[in-house]
Design a protein around this motif. Structure first.
Motif, PDB file in Angstrom:
ATOM      1  N   ASP A 256      61.386  33.082  27.195  1.00 45.07           N
ATOM      2  CA  ASP A 256      60.713  34.381  27.108  1.00 45.07           C
ATOM      3  C   ASP A 256      59.716  34.484  28.253  1.00 45.07           C
ATOM      4  N   LEU A 257      59.836  35.535  29.048  1.00 48.32           N
ATOM      5  CA  LEU A 257      58.951  35.749  30.183  1.00 48.32           C
ATOM      6  C   LEU A 257      57.809  36.670  29.763  1.00 48.32           C
ATOM      7  N   ILE A 258      56.575  36.211  29.982  1.00 50.66           N
ATOM      8  CA  ILE A 258      55.383  36.995  29.687  1.00 50.66           C
ATOM      9  C   ILE A 258      54.666  37.249  31.005  1.00 50.66           C
ATOM     10  N   LYS A 259      54.578  38.507  31.392  1.00 51.78           N
ATOM     11  CA  LYS A 259      53.860  38.881  32.607  1.00 51.78           C
ATOM     12  C   LYS A 259      52.468  39.363  32.223  1.00 51.78           C
ATOM     13  N   VAL A 260      51.458  38.720  32.803  1.00 53.86           N
ATOM     14  CA  VAL A 260      50.064  39.064  32.531  1.00 53.86           C
ATOM     15  C   VAL A 260      49.481  39.701  33.788  1.00 53.86           C
ATOM     16  N   GLU A 261      49.084  40.954  33.690  1.00 54.92           N
ATOM     17  CA  GLU A 261      48.486  41.675  34.811  1.00 54.92           C
ATOM     18  C   GLU A 261      46.987  41.810  34.565  1.00 54.92           C
ATOM     19  N   ILE A 262      46.183  41.279  35.503  1.00 55.45           N
ATOM     20  CA  ILE A 262      44.737  41.210  35.340  1.00 55.45           C
ATOM     21  C   ILE A 262      44.064  42.001  36.450  1.00 55.45           C
ATOM     22  N   ASN A 263      43.158  42.887  36.063  1.00 52.77           N
ATOM     23  CA  ASN A 263      42.284  43.580  37.018  1.00 52.77           C
ATOM     24  C   ASN A 263      40.904  42.944  36.916  1.00 52.77           C
ATOM     25  N   ALA A 264      40.485  42.293  37.988  1.00 52.06           N
ATOM     26  CA  ALA A 264      39.231  41.538  37.961  1.00 52.06           C
ATOM     27  C   ALA A 264      38.376  41.880  39.170  1.00 52.06           C
ATOM     28  N   VAL A 265      37.068  41.796  38.955  1.00 52.61           N
ATOM     29  CA  VAL A 265      36.128  42.041  40.050  1.00 52.61           C
ATOM     30  C   VAL A 265      36.086  40.845  40.982  1.00 52.61           C
ATOM     31  N   ARG A 266      35.906  39.655  40.420  1.00 53.94           N
ATOM     32  CA  ARG A 266      35.874  38.436  41.221  1.00 53.94           C
ATOM     33  C   ARG A 266      37.229  37.767  41.156  1.00 53.94           C
ATOM     34  N   SER A 267      38.196  38.365  41.839  1.00 60.68           N
ATOM     35  CA  SER A 267      39.557  37.831  41.781  1.00 60.68           C
ATOM     36  C   SER A 267      39.687  36.485  42.487  1.00 60.68           C
ATOM     37  N   ARG A 268      38.735  36.139  43.355  1.00 58.54           N
ATOM     38  CA  ARG A 268      38.813  34.850  44.051  1.00 58.54           C
ATOM     39  C   ARG A 268      38.651  33.677  43.094  1.00 58.54           C
ATOM     40  N   SER A 269      37.973  33.901  41.964  1.00 63.86           N
ATOM     41  CA  SER A 269      37.855  32.830  40.974  1.00 63.86           C
ATOM     42  C   SER A 269      39.184  32.523  40.303  1.00 63.86           C
TER      43      SER A 269
ATOM     44  N   LYS B  47      37.227  34.647  27.915  1.00 60.61           N
ATOM     45  CA  LYS B  47      36.204  33.631  27.707  1.00 60.61           C
ATOM     46  C   LYS B  47      36.052  32.714  28.920  1.00 60.61           C
ATOM     47  N   ARG B  48      37.129  32.512  29.649  1.00 59.58           N
ATOM     48  CA  ARG B  48      37.093  31.573  30.777  1.00 59.58           C
ATOM     49  C   ARG B  48      36.617  32.225  32.068  1.00 59.58           C
ATOM     50  N   PHE B  49      36.925  33.497  32.264  1.00 56.83           N
ATOM     51  CA  PHE B  49      36.579  34.193  33.499  1.00 56.83           C
ATOM     52  C   PHE B  49      35.812  35.462  33.168  1.00 56.83           C
ATOM     53  N   GLY B  50      34.821  35.776  33.995  1.00 60.08           N
ATOM     54  CA  GLY B  50      34.061  36.997  33.826  1.00 60.08           C
ATOM     55  C   GLY B  50      34.524  38.079  34.786  1.00 60.08           C
ATOM     56  N   GLY B  51      34.052  39.291  34.553  1.00 57.43           N
ATOM     57  CA  GLY B  51      34.379  40.382  35.454  1.00 57.43           C
ATOM     58  C   GLY B  51      35.795  40.900  35.342  1.00 57.43           C
ATOM     59  N   ILE B  52      36.427  40.766  34.169  1.00 60.26           N
ATOM     60  CA  ILE B  52      37.785  41.264  33.959  1.00 60.26           C
ATOM     61  C   ILE B  52      37.702  42.630  33.293  1.00 60.26           C
ATOM     62  N   SER B  53      38.297  43.631  33.941  1.00 54.28           N
ATOM     63  CA  SER B  53      38.234  44.996  33.410  1.00 54.28           C
ATOM     64  C   SER B  53      39.460  45.360  32.586  1.00 54.28           C
ATOM     65  N   HIS B  54      40.599  44.728  32.833  1.00 55.44           N
ATOM     66  CA  HIS B  54      41.825  45.099  32.115  1.00 55.44           C
ATOM     67  C   HIS B  54      42.788  43.919  32.123  1.00 55.44           C
ATOM     68  N   ILE B  55      43.457  43.706  30.981  1.00 56.82           N
ATOM     69  CA  ILE B  55      44.513  42.699  30.856  1.00 56.82           C
ATOM     70  C   ILE B  55      45.728  43.372  30.247  1.00 56.82           C
ATOM     71  N   GLY B  56      46.788  43.510  31.026  1.00 56.05           N
ATOM     72  CA  GLY B  56      48.034  44.092  30.545  1.00 56.05           C
ATOM     73  C   GLY B  56      49.081  43.013  30.326  1.00 56.05           C
ATOM     74  N   ILE B  57      49.825  43.120  29.239  1.00 57.49           N
ATOM     75  CA  ILE B  57      50.822  42.104  28.887  1.00 57.49           C
ATOM     76  C   ILE B  57      52.182  42.778  28.745  1.00 57.49           C
ATOM     77  N   TYR B  58      53.176  42.219  29.431  1.00 58.95           N
ATOM     78  CA  TYR B  58      54.551  42.738  29.412  1.00 58.95           C
ATOM     79  C   TYR B  58      55.485  41.567  29.107  1.00 58.95           C
ATOM     80  N   ARG B  59      56.487  41.818  28.282  1.00 64.11           N
ATOM     81  CA  ARG B  59      57.382  40.749  27.842  1.00 64.11           C
ATOM     82  C   ARG B  59      58.850  41.088  28.140  1.00 64.11           C
ATOM     83  N   LYS B  60      59.611  40.037  28.438  1.00 61.45           N
ATOM     84  CA  LYS B  60      61.057  40.108  28.560  1.00 61.45           C
ATOM     85  C   LYS B  60      61.655  38.923  27.810  1.00 61.45           C
TER      86      LYS B  60
END
Length: 233
Positions: A71-84, A45-58
């Motif tokens: 608890d460590l939550i790693k969020v991996e984001i593939n975005a078109v406009r990564s500069r935003s 909702k906050r950013f556009g152009g996101i193609s994938h959001i992967g979530i990994y937990r430890k």
């Protein structure tokens, strides 16, 4: 009555991987699912152009002093406009990470107070967020990005047939199917229109099918958008 199934969920373990990778106790599973949904909605909702959001937990990670368990939550984001998401000084990522950590920790405290079931050790742990942003070179490389393009065109009051032709033209897949439902062009009766290029073998499990669903808020109401793409690779 027709029986429907999600094209991506149908192929998990065959050609698709899980978008969230972690293990949990049965008592914590539903709680962590809601946290994952909150994280995905926060970014989409906050950013556009996101193609994938992967979530990994430890779980049960400790800081350098060995005094705090979190608890460590790693969020991996593939975005078109990564500069935003990433600025030169890194302040944008830090602000997003701090805001997410604050909201998730508040949610855990509310869950502990409102649930009659005794809270588990996991819910008492604080959350730490690690964000990794990867740039996507092709802005129309998957179904979600094409759906975002259609939403943008429809909300700008572009005629739906023209928007469909433009989306079909920019897609470089072996097969694409686009569908829009609702009060198209302000019609009094809602209907469904779709267009297809190439073949989209939805019944073939080995077929690399991608699917996305979006809604466009127009002055005549909400339009539902569904995208199917087929890539031979």
């Amino acid at each position: 009555m027709g029986q429907k199934i999600h094209p991506v969920g149908f192929r998990v373990g065959i050609t698709k991987k899980h978008q969230s990778n972690w293990f949990a106790n049965p008592h914590d599973y539903s709680f962590l699912i809601l946290e994952d949904r909150f994280i995905r909605n926060y970014f989409s909702k906050r950013f556009g152009g996101i193609s994938h959001i992967g979530i990994y937990r430890k779980s049960n990670e400790k800081n350098t002093d060995q005094t705090e368990v979190f608890d460590l939550i790693k969020v991996e984001i593939n975005a078109v406009r990564s500069r935003s998401l990433i600025q030169r000084d890194g302040q944008a990522i830090k602000q997003i990470r701090d805001e997410l950590e604050t909201q998730l920790n508040k949610t855990r405290q509310k869950q502990i107070k409102s649930t009659p079931i005794p809270a588990t050790k996991l819910q008492h742990h604080k959350v730490r967020i690690a964000i990794q942003v990867n740039n996507v070179s092709n802005p129309y490389s998957n179904a979600g990005l094409i759906a975002d393009f259609l939403v943008e065109q429809l909300e700008k009051r572009v005629a739906f047939r023209r928007a469909l032709r433009q989306a079909l033209k920019i897609s470089k897949f072996a097969g694409v199917k686009l569908q829009i439902s609702g009060r198209l062009n302000g019609a009094e009766i809602a209907r469904t229109e779709w267009i297809r290029k190439g073949r989209v073998p939805l019944q073939t499990l080995r077929a690399n099918i991608d699917y996305s669903y979006r809604t466009a808020n127009t002055i005549y109401g909400i339009l539902g958008i569904k995208i199917w793409t087929y890539d031979k690779r």
